[in-house]
Design an enzyme around this catalytic site. Structure first.
Site, PDB file in Angstrom:
ATOM      1  N   TYR A  41       0.823  -1.212   0.000  1.00 20.71           N
ATOM      2  CA  TYR A  41       0.000   0.000   0.000  1.00 20.71           C
ATOM      3  C   TYR A  41       0.861   1.267   0.000  1.00 20.71           C
ATOM      4  O   TYR A  41       0.548   2.244   0.686  1.00 20.71           O
ATOM      5  CB  TYR A  41      -0.969  -0.008   1.197  1.00 20.71           C
ATOM      6  N   TYR A  45     -14.022  -7.246   4.025  1.00 13.94           N
ATOM      7  CA  TYR A  45     -12.677  -7.385   3.435  1.00 13.94           C
ATOM      8  C   TYR A  45     -12.241  -8.831   3.601  1.00 13.94           C
ATOM      9  O   TYR A  45     -12.311  -9.388   4.699  1.00 13.94           O
ATOM     10  CB  TYR A  45     -11.674  -6.453   4.118  1.00 13.94           C
ATOM     11  N   ASP A  75     -15.028 -16.025   7.644  1.00 14.82           N
ATOM     12  CA  ASP A  75     -13.634 -15.622   7.508  1.00 14.82           C
ATOM     13  C   ASP A  75     -13.133 -15.202   8.887  1.00 14.82           C
ATOM     14  O   ASP A  75     -13.345 -14.073   9.317  1.00 14.82           O
ATOM     15  CB  ASP A  75     -13.543 -14.474   6.500  1.00 14.82           C
ATOM     16  N   LYS A 135      -3.311 -15.668   9.959  1.00 16.16           N
ATOM     17  CA  LYS A 135      -2.703 -14.646  10.818  1.00 16.16           C
ATOM     18  C   LYS A 135      -2.087 -15.218  12.098  1.00 16.16           C
ATOM     19  O   LYS A 135      -0.924 -15.600  12.115  1.00 16.16           O
ATOM     20  CB  LYS A 135      -3.711 -13.543  11.120  1.00 16.16           C
TER      21      LYS A 135
END
Length: 426
Positions: free
Chosen positions: A18, A145, A246, A275
């Site tokens: 990003y 997301y 998710d 994660k």
């Protein structure tokens, strides 16, 4: 004496996430990390509020996790998972099956969170193909997301996300309005109108509903009412659809429950995790599926699930994930996340007195300060470093997902730095 990190080369040649190559954001050179502290090259120590994008839940340089990787390296660092298995993978999958919702009996190991989402979508599509049906659409909610790969982007909010510029190139799926009812507040049945309407019109084309349970992460750090998730499960049952949750960001205790779907008392058909799975040490994810999903997928013409990452089941990643799960199974995370939630509940509300603060919210080891305007990333990042903390905001959101081992003093230092930034930069 070791050479300093070449920041000029980094700026000119390394493309950070990003970040523009034309006008790159400054990067701070890190040489070590221990506990909740990240140490810069000049010796500056920063109290970490991000768990390295929510993964380092046990802190850095953890002796148990270090030992797991070192010992595994002595035996093998990698072997292909096709036709071969090994103890680290078997032991990890045993733990995951035991600790996850009971209907999830099959574990597909993959590389990253985005890939686990890709896998979940492919599973759902192949599931219906095996049943002789073509169901090319997925239903999800706005403000969501699910990752940066193409299929994951296609079920991420196409209008209000970092992926909006890819609109028109991605498969177009079906979006319902995200719920307005907030976690801990009154439930409003009107939240169901949009998703009920979409299901009524399109259910025959839909393979599955996919959403982030309770916490919508990078789509806005929104905390929604558990009843919504419970109702979505009921709608999936009514229409015979699969439910994919998710849990990449929310799994392994982050919301105060081992998995966020437990807040609603529901079980999905497919669950994505990543994660914190390895405690932030290595990239690893998994997609867990019910026996019905797995067996149906394998009744297709192919006779198996058509996916196989090169580094699937990597022994090093599985070994350290085993150690991370063992730490979780000791149960201290429950006390740790409850303490973090309690401290946030005490020290975040006063920030609402500032005109630039639109809202504050918290759940488990998550704390969010939503502003009325976007931050200046260069200025605020430098300010946080000057305050001795590492917090990485995005857009109008300054949020914290600190390691579970954070102390009350660590949390207060993080929030004091946020208040200082608000007073100084806005």
């Amino acid at each position: 004496m070791s050479r300093s990190i070449d920041l000029d080369f980094d700026r000119d040649h390394i493309w950070h996430p990003y970040t523009s190559t034309i006008n790159p954001l400054p990067c701070f050179p890190v040489t070590k990390a221990n506990g909740v502290l990240i140490e810069l090259e000049d010796g500056t120590q920063l109290t970490d509020g991000m768990s390295s994008w929510w993964s380092a839940i046990h802190g850095y340089n953890h002796p148990k996790l270090n030992t797991a990787i070192i010992e595994q390296t002595k035996n093998m660092s990698h072997v292909m998972f096709g036709g071969i298995t090994h103890r680290p993978a078997v032991e990890l999958c045993k733990k995951l099956v035991a600790m996850s919702p009971s209907r999830l009996q099959h574990v597909f190991l993959a590389d990253s969170g985005s890939v686990s989402v890709e896998v979940s979508l492919k599973m759902a599509l192949q599931y219906w193909h095996s049943k002789g049906e073509q169901r090319p659409k997925f239903l999800t909610i706005t403000n969501g997301y699910h990752g940066d790969t193409f299929a994951a982007m296609s079920v991420t909010d196409p209008d209000n996300s970092m992926h909006s510029l890819y609109k028109g190139f991605l498969p177009e799926h079906i979006f319902a309005d995200s719920p307005i009812s907030k976690f801990g507040e009154q439930w409003d049945e009107q939240d169901l109108v949009s998703i009920q309407q979409q299901l009524s019109e399109h259910h025959q084309d839909i393979a599955a509903i996919i959403l982030e349970p309770i916490v919508q992460g990078a789509g806005g750090m929104r905390l929604y009412h558990p009843q919504y998730l419970k109702e979505v499960r009921s709608l999936c049952d009514h229409y015979g659809l699969l439910l994919i949750v998710d849990e990449i960001a929310t799994g392994f205790g982050r919301t105060g429950k081992l998995f966020a779907c437990e807040h609603a008392g529901i079980e999905p058909d497919i669950m994505c995790i990543g994660k914190a799975l390895t405690g932030g040490y290595m990239t690893l994810s998994a997609t867990l599926a019910s026996k019905d999903v797995a067996d149906t997928v394998c009744k297709s013409d192919a006779g198996c699930f058509m996916h196989g990452p090169t580094f699937m089941g990597n022994p090093l990643a599985c070994a350290v994930a085993n150690a991370s799960m063992e730490i979780l199974l000791e149960g201290e995370w429950k006390v740790q996340t409850k303490m973090i939630e309690t401290i946030f509940s005490q020290i975040l509300p006063p920030l609402k007195e500032h005109n630039v603060v639109k809202d504050v919210r918290w759940l488990g080891a998550i704390g969010v300060v939503e502003l009325t305007q976007s931050v200046d990333m260069v200025a605020i990042q430098q300010h946080f470093v000057d305050c001795g903390v590492w917090i990485r905001p995005f857009g109008k959101l300054i949020y914290m997902m600190p390691p579970y081992i954070s102390t009350e003093a660590d949390l207060k230092k993080l929030v004091n730095a946020i208040e200082s930034a608000i007073n100084t930069l806005f």
